[in-house]
Design an enzyme around this catalytic site. Structure first.
Site, PDB file in Angstrom:
ATOM      1  N   TYR A  54       0.839  -1.192   0.000  1.00 21.36           N
ATOM      2  CA  TYR A  54       0.000   0.000   0.000  1.00 21.36           C
ATOM      3  C   TYR A  54       0.881   1.251   0.000  1.00 21.36           C
ATOM      4  CZ  TYR A  54      -3.969   3.004   1.263  1.00 21.36           C
ATOM      5  OH  TYR A  54      -4.942   3.976   1.280  1.00 21.36           O
ATOM      6  N   ASN A 126     -14.943   4.745  -1.349  1.00 18.48           N
ATOM      7  CA  ASN A 126     -15.370   4.822  -2.746  1.00 18.48           C
ATOM      8  C   ASN A 126     -16.305   5.993  -3.058  1.00 18.48           C
ATOM      9  OD1 ASN A 126     -13.780   2.621  -3.343  1.00 18.48           O
ATOM     10  ND2 ASN A 126     -15.443   1.137  -3.227  1.00 18.48           N
ATOM     11  N   VAL A 155     -15.320   2.499  -6.969  1.00 21.35           N
ATOM     12  CA  VAL A 155     -15.328   3.929  -7.262  1.00 21.35           C
ATOM     13  C   VAL A 155     -16.073   4.190  -8.561  1.00 21.35           C
ATOM     14  CG1 VAL A 155     -13.911   5.937  -7.827  1.00 21.35           C
ATOM     15  CG2 VAL A 155     -13.211   4.407  -5.988  1.00 21.35           C
ATOM     16  N   ARG A 175     -13.356  -3.933 -19.380  1.00 21.17           N
ATOM     17  CA  ARG A 175     -12.623  -4.964 -20.135  1.00 21.17           C
ATOM     18  C   ARG A 175     -13.505  -6.103 -20.622  1.00 21.17           C
ATOM     19  NH1 ARG A 175      -7.844  -6.753 -16.293  1.00 21.17           N
ATOM     20  NH2 ARG A 175      -9.586  -6.758 -14.819  1.00 21.17           N
ATOM     21  N   GLY A 240      -5.685   5.465  -9.058  1.00 21.55           N
ATOM     22  CA  GLY A 240      -5.357   4.056  -8.872  1.00 21.55           C
ATOM     23  C   GLY A 240      -4.433   3.580  -9.978  1.00 21.55           C
ATOM     24  N   MET A 242      -4.436  -0.098 -11.232  1.00 21.53           N
ATOM     25  CA  MET A 242      -4.806  -1.511 -11.214  1.00 21.53           C
ATOM     26  C   MET A 242      -3.946  -2.371 -12.132  1.00 21.53           C
ATOM     27  SD  MET A 242      -8.957  -1.294 -11.112  1.00 21.53           S
ATOM     28  CE  MET A 242      -9.826  -0.462  -9.782  1.00 21.53           C
ATOM     29  N   TRP A 265      -5.289  10.818  -3.754  1.00 28.15           N
ATOM     30  CA  TRP A 265      -5.267   9.773  -2.728  1.00 28.15           C
ATOM     31  C   TRP A 265      -6.203  10.261  -1.640  1.00 28.15           C
ATOM     32  CZ3 TRP A 265      -0.641   8.405   0.982  1.00 28.15           C
ATOM     33  CH2 TRP A 265      -0.935   7.215   1.649  1.00 28.15           C
ATOM     34  N   LYS A 322     -19.007  -5.840  -2.893  1.00 29.27           N
ATOM     35  CA  LYS A 322     -18.086  -5.871  -1.764  1.00 29.27           C
ATOM     36  C   LYS A 322     -18.343  -7.052  -0.841  1.00 29.27           C
ATOM     37  CE  LYS A 322     -15.703  -2.007  -2.250  1.00 29.27           C
ATOM     38  NZ  LYS A 322     -14.231  -1.980  -2.366  1.00 29.27           N
TER      39      LYS A 322
END
Length: 328
Positions: A54, A126, A155, A175, A240, A242, A265, A322
């Protein structure tokens, strides 16, 4: 009085290093508040924190959990902002995977008592990130186009719902084609594959209408797609990475488009925000949650005792939302 909590004594695979412990509680003192935590989500940031990857390093032993919701159980003698029975979310940024959380009163934000506690437990990261992306970088007129990648992320889904509430139109890159209908049902205007062809299709649909804001959670080629779509003087906000690929900016986008690049952030925003600034965001978000305009999808609610199953499920890619720890 005993209380259980999750802790890791070394960084590594969360499924391997997390352990369930028990401790004896002591009464809160001074400005301290003790909260009986009720729910806490398992976020990618939580897993990264435990892994040691992190943005802020862990210093084990640590109790993870960046956000959660609970009820004030006891207050110290100097506490003025909260009383027993108040429903709150934690602003600490870690330590939420516990049945009881004791901290100074300013580390908690009060939310309406009638709010859905599960939804409230997912409010801090989020939805607040999506709000900041849409409102903190530029003023857009109603009907404006905004674009994002990773549109099916937590998010991304909040971004779609909030953009609709603000009257903006969204261009959403993903995607997998099987996500198209789901995101359109959520309120997305356009959903495209995150490819060169997807960008070309988006351009053909919007024509000469400007795209002045795009948000990037992926990096690599996906970020280049957004920069290609942005209009001159447009803003790209990266929050982010990813793909774990660097953000590379072709010279033409700086020279000929004069794009603005920003980073977000949300942890840093919380650290710097005043109480007034904090509630300027949290109050309308809680209202939207209560009205059903802002909903975070839930895959499964898992008892604390079965935390290993929750972690493994959260590490899987094909979830419906989640994973939530039930801390009762």
């Amino acid at each position: 009085m005993k209380s259980q909590f999750l802790q890791f004594d070394r960084t590594g695979n969360p499924a391997e290093v997390l352990q369930l412990h028990e401790r004896t509680l002591t009464p809160p003192e001074g400005h301290e508040v003790r909260v009986r935590m009720r729910y806490a989500p398992v976020n990618p940031a939580d897993l990264n924190f435990i892994e040691g990857t992190y943005g802020r390093p862990a210093h084990p032993p640590c109790i993870p959990g960046h956000e959660g919701c609970g009820e004030v159980e006891a207050v110290g003698s100097a506490v003025t902002s909260l009383t027993k029975g108040d429903v709150v979310i934690s602003l600490l940024g870690t330590g939420c995977w516990t049945q009881h959380l004791t901290a100074a009163e300013h580390h908690f934000a009060k939310v309406p008592s009638q709010i859905d506690a599960v939804q409230a437990s997912m409010l801090r990261i989020n939805p607040v990130t999506a709000w900041a992306l849409l409102k903190h970088y530029t003023d857009l007129p109603k009907g404006a186009w905004v674009a994002q990648n990773a549109a099916n992320s937590g998010v991304g889904r909040a971004f779609i719902q909030l953009a609709k509430h603000f009257g903006f139109r969204t261009i959403n890159f993903v995607r997998r084609t099987e996500l198209f209908d789901e995101l359109k049902t959520l309120g997305a205007d356009l959903v495209m594959l995150d490819t060169d062809e997807g960008v070309a299709e988006a351009k053909s649909i919007i024509g000469d209408e400007p795209v002045m804001l795009a948000t990037n959670a992926v990096g690599g080629d996906s970020a280049i797609h957004l920069m290609d779509l942005l209009s001159p003087e447009g803003i790209l906000v990266t929050y982010g990475a990813m793909s774990r690929r660097s953000l590379k900016v072709p010279n033409k986008f700086l020279i000929f488009k004069n794009l603005q690049l920003h980073g977000l952030w949300i942890t840093k925003w919380f650290e710097k925000a005043s109480t007034a600034e904090l509630y300027e965001v949290l109050d309308p978000l809680t209202t939207l949650i209560q009205s059903g305009e802002l909903v975070t999808a839930i895959d499964e609610i898992v008892p604390l005792a079965e935390f290993n199953r929750a972690i493994k499920r959260a590490q899987e890619g094909s979830r419906g939302g989640k994973v939530i720890l039930d801390l009762a």
